[in-house]
Design a protein around this motif. Sequence first.
Motif, PDB file in Angstrom:
ATOM      1  N   ASN A  48     -13.025 -13.714  13.022  1.00 29.98           N
ATOM      2  CA  ASN A  48     -14.025 -12.704  12.702  1.00 29.98           C
ATOM      3  C   ASN A  48     -14.935 -13.152  11.567  1.00 29.98           C
ATOM      4  O   ASN A  48     -16.156 -13.037  11.645  1.00 29.98           O
ATOM      5  CB  ASN A  48     -13.318 -11.392  12.352  1.00 29.98           C
ATOM      6  N   HIS A  49     -14.346 -13.690  10.507  1.00 33.47           N
ATOM      7  CA  HIS A  49     -15.147 -14.071   9.348  1.00 33.47           C
ATOM      8  C   HIS A  49     -15.915 -15.368   9.586  1.00 33.47           C
ATOM      9  O   HIS A  49     -16.975 -15.564   8.992  1.00 33.47           O
ATOM     10  CB  HIS A  49     -14.272 -14.138   8.104  1.00 33.47           C
ATOM     11  N   LEU A  55     -23.211 -16.137  11.168  1.00 34.99           N
ATOM     12  CA  LEU A  55     -24.343 -15.219  11.263  1.00 34.99           C
ATOM     13  C   LEU A  55     -25.132 -15.202   9.950  1.00 34.99           C
ATOM     14  O   LEU A  55     -26.362 -15.256   9.963  1.00 34.99           O
ATOM     15  CB  LEU A  55     -23.859 -13.805  11.615  1.00 34.99           C
ATOM     16  N   GLY A  56     -24.427 -15.154   8.840  1.00 29.96           N
ATOM     17  CA  GLY A  56     -25.096 -15.176   7.535  1.00 29.96           C
ATOM     18  C   GLY A  56     -25.892 -16.457   7.324  1.00 29.96           C
ATOM     19  O   GLY A  56     -27.026 -16.427   6.844  1.00 29.96           O
ATOM     20  N   ALA A  57     -25.317 -17.590   7.704  1.00 28.32           N
ATOM     21  CA  ALA A  57     -26.011 -18.872   7.579  1.00 28.32           C
ATOM     22  C   ALA A  57     -27.239 -18.917   8.492  1.00 28.32           C
ATOM     23  O   ALA A  57     -28.308 -19.404   8.099  1.00 28.32           O
ATOM     24  CB  ALA A  57     -25.057 -20.018   7.901  1.00 28.32           C
ATOM     25  N   TRP A  58     -27.108 -18.387   9.692  1.00 21.51           N
ATOM     26  CA  TRP A  58     -28.220 -18.373  10.639  1.00 21.51           C
ATOM     27  C   TRP A  58     -29.353 -17.492  10.135  1.00 21.51           C
ATOM     28  O   TRP A  58     -30.516 -17.859  10.230  1.00 21.51           O
ATOM     29  CB  TRP A  58     -27.705 -17.900  11.998  1.00 21.51           C
ATOM     30  N   ILE A  59     -29.015 -16.331   9.596  1.00 17.36           N
ATOM     31  CA  ILE A  59     -30.039 -15.410   9.089  1.00 17.36           C
ATOM     32  C   ILE A  59     -30.866 -16.078   8.000  1.00 17.36           C
ATOM     33  O   ILE A  59     -32.088 -15.921   7.957  1.00 17.36           O
ATOM     34  CB  ILE A  59     -29.394 -14.101   8.590  1.00 17.36           C
ATOM     35  N   THR A  60     -30.224 -16.848   7.135  1.00 17.35           N
ATOM     36  CA  THR A  60     -30.980 -17.500   6.054  1.00 17.35           C
ATOM     37  C   THR A  60     -31.964 -18.524   6.588  1.00 17.35           C
ATOM     38  O   THR A  60     -32.963 -18.808   5.932  1.00 17.35           O
ATOM     39  CB  THR A  60     -30.052 -18.184   5.028  1.00 17.35           C
ATOM     40  N   SER A  61     -31.712 -19.058   7.772  1.00 17.20           N
ATOM     41  CA  SER A  61     -32.652 -20.022   8.349  1.00 17.20           C
ATOM     42  C   SER A  61     -33.875 -19.338   8.950  1.00 17.20           C
ATOM     43  O   SER A  61     -34.883 -19.989   9.205  1.00 17.20           O
ATOM     44  CB  SER A  61     -31.953 -20.876   9.405  1.00 17.20           C
ATOM     45  N   THR A 118     -15.916  -5.509   5.149  1.00 13.89           N
ATOM     46  CA  THR A 118     -15.578  -6.878   4.774  1.00 13.89           C
ATOM     47  C   THR A 118     -16.271  -7.899   5.681  1.00 13.89           C
ATOM     48  O   THR A 118     -16.620  -8.983   5.232  1.00 13.89           O
ATOM     49  CB  THR A 118     -14.051  -7.101   4.762  1.00 13.89           C
ATOM     50  N   GLN A 119     -16.524  -7.543   6.931  1.00 15.07           N
ATOM     51  CA  GLN A 119     -17.282  -8.431   7.804  1.00 15.07           C
ATOM     52  C   GLN A 119     -18.745  -8.481   7.354  1.00 15.07           C
ATOM     53  O   GLN A 119     -19.334  -9.554   7.275  1.00 15.07           O
ATOM     54  CB  GLN A 119     -17.198  -7.984   9.259  1.00 15.07           C
ATOM     55  N   VAL A 120     -19.308  -7.335   7.035  1.00 13.38           N
ATOM     56  CA  VAL A 120     -20.690  -7.289   6.552  1.00 13.38           C
ATOM     57  C   VAL A 120     -20.806  -8.042   5.224  1.00 13.38           C
ATOM     58  O   VAL A 120     -21.767  -8.780   4.991  1.00 13.38           O
ATOM     59  CB  VAL A 120     -21.174  -5.821   6.421  1.00 13.38           C
ATOM     60  N   ALA A 121     -19.805  -7.884   4.367  1.00 14.82           N
ATOM     61  CA  ALA A 121     -19.802  -8.616   3.099  1.00 14.82           C
ATOM     62  C   ALA A 121     -19.762 -10.125   3.348  1.00 14.82           C
ATOM     63  O   ALA A 121     -20.441 -10.889   2.640  1.00 14.82           O
ATOM     64  CB  ALA A 121     -18.617  -8.188   2.239  1.00 14.82           C
ATOM     65  N   ALA A 126     -22.171 -15.288   2.803  1.00 14.49           N
ATOM     66  CA  ALA A 126     -22.537 -16.579   3.395  1.00 14.49           C
ATOM     67  C   ALA A 126     -24.040 -16.816   3.258  1.00 14.49           C
ATOM     68  O   ALA A 126     -24.475 -17.943   2.987  1.00 14.49           O
ATOM     69  CB  ALA A 126     -22.109 -16.637   4.860  1.00 14.49           C
ATOM     70  N   ALA A 127     -24.827 -15.762   3.422  1.00 13.40           N
ATOM     71  CA  ALA A 127     -26.278 -15.895   3.250  1.00 13.40           C
ATOM     72  C   ALA A 127     -26.630 -16.139   1.786  1.00 13.40           C
ATOM     73  O   ALA A 127     -27.504 -16.944   1.473  1.00 13.40           O
ATOM     74  CB  ALA A 127     -26.979 -14.641   3.760  1.00 13.40           C
ATOM     75  N   GLN A 128     -25.941 -15.471   0.888  1.00 12.22           N
ATOM     76  CA  GLN A 128     -26.217 -15.603  -0.547  1.00 12.22           C
ATOM     77  C   GLN A 128     -25.907 -17.003  -1.063  1.00 12.22           C
ATOM     78  O   GLN A 128     -26.686 -17.588  -1.782  1.00 12.22           O
ATOM     79  CB  GLN A 128     -25.388 -14.570  -1.326  1.00 12.22           C
TER      80      GLN A 128
END
Length: 191
Positions: A48-49, A55-61, A118-121, A126-128
């Motif tokens: 899950n994480h 997803l967080g890494a992809w969003i930052t791109s 915790t998933q949203v966090a 990951a984006a931060q």
Amino acid sequence: MDAFLISTGIVALAEIGDKTQLLAFILAAKFRKPVPIILGVLVSTIANHAFAGALGAWITSLVSPGTMRWVLGLSFIGMAIWTLIPDKFDESEAKFGRFGVFGTTVIAFFLAEMGDKTQVATVALAAQYHAFLPVVAGTTLGMMIANVPAVLLGDRIANRIPVRIVHGIAALIFAILGVATLLGAGKSLGY
């Protein structure tokens, strides 16, 4: 190292009293087999994480650094507020008995964690931090810190944890991260 430690601490605190911790209590009481439950929590959390971190890494791109700073700052503040709202658990989330203890735990935890704070966090962290592995390892460790005692000690500790205080601390940390991000604390990371 900051990404790992902050991810671990935030998720460990946010998980206290969370619906997945309540699920751990219920699975422990129902099956009384801690090892497959703990392994199921671990496998489910990693899957899950890892998805959330990717997803967080992809969003930052996709988003400019200035926009990302606002999205992350407001997301952390939103997480602070969400952390203060008590979770409710539906026992139907734990009914997958035909898959055995391990399979039931993996499925139930994975589904309960979808869209959970915790998933949203994990997505936001990951984006931060631009640090997929340290964030996923940290959030996974945080989940295990909160859930392994729930599985092993069950009802003996459930009523002894000051959930409101723990949630207040987690909310404060999320709020500080949000305000710091909005004020430019992530500039060294490109925000």
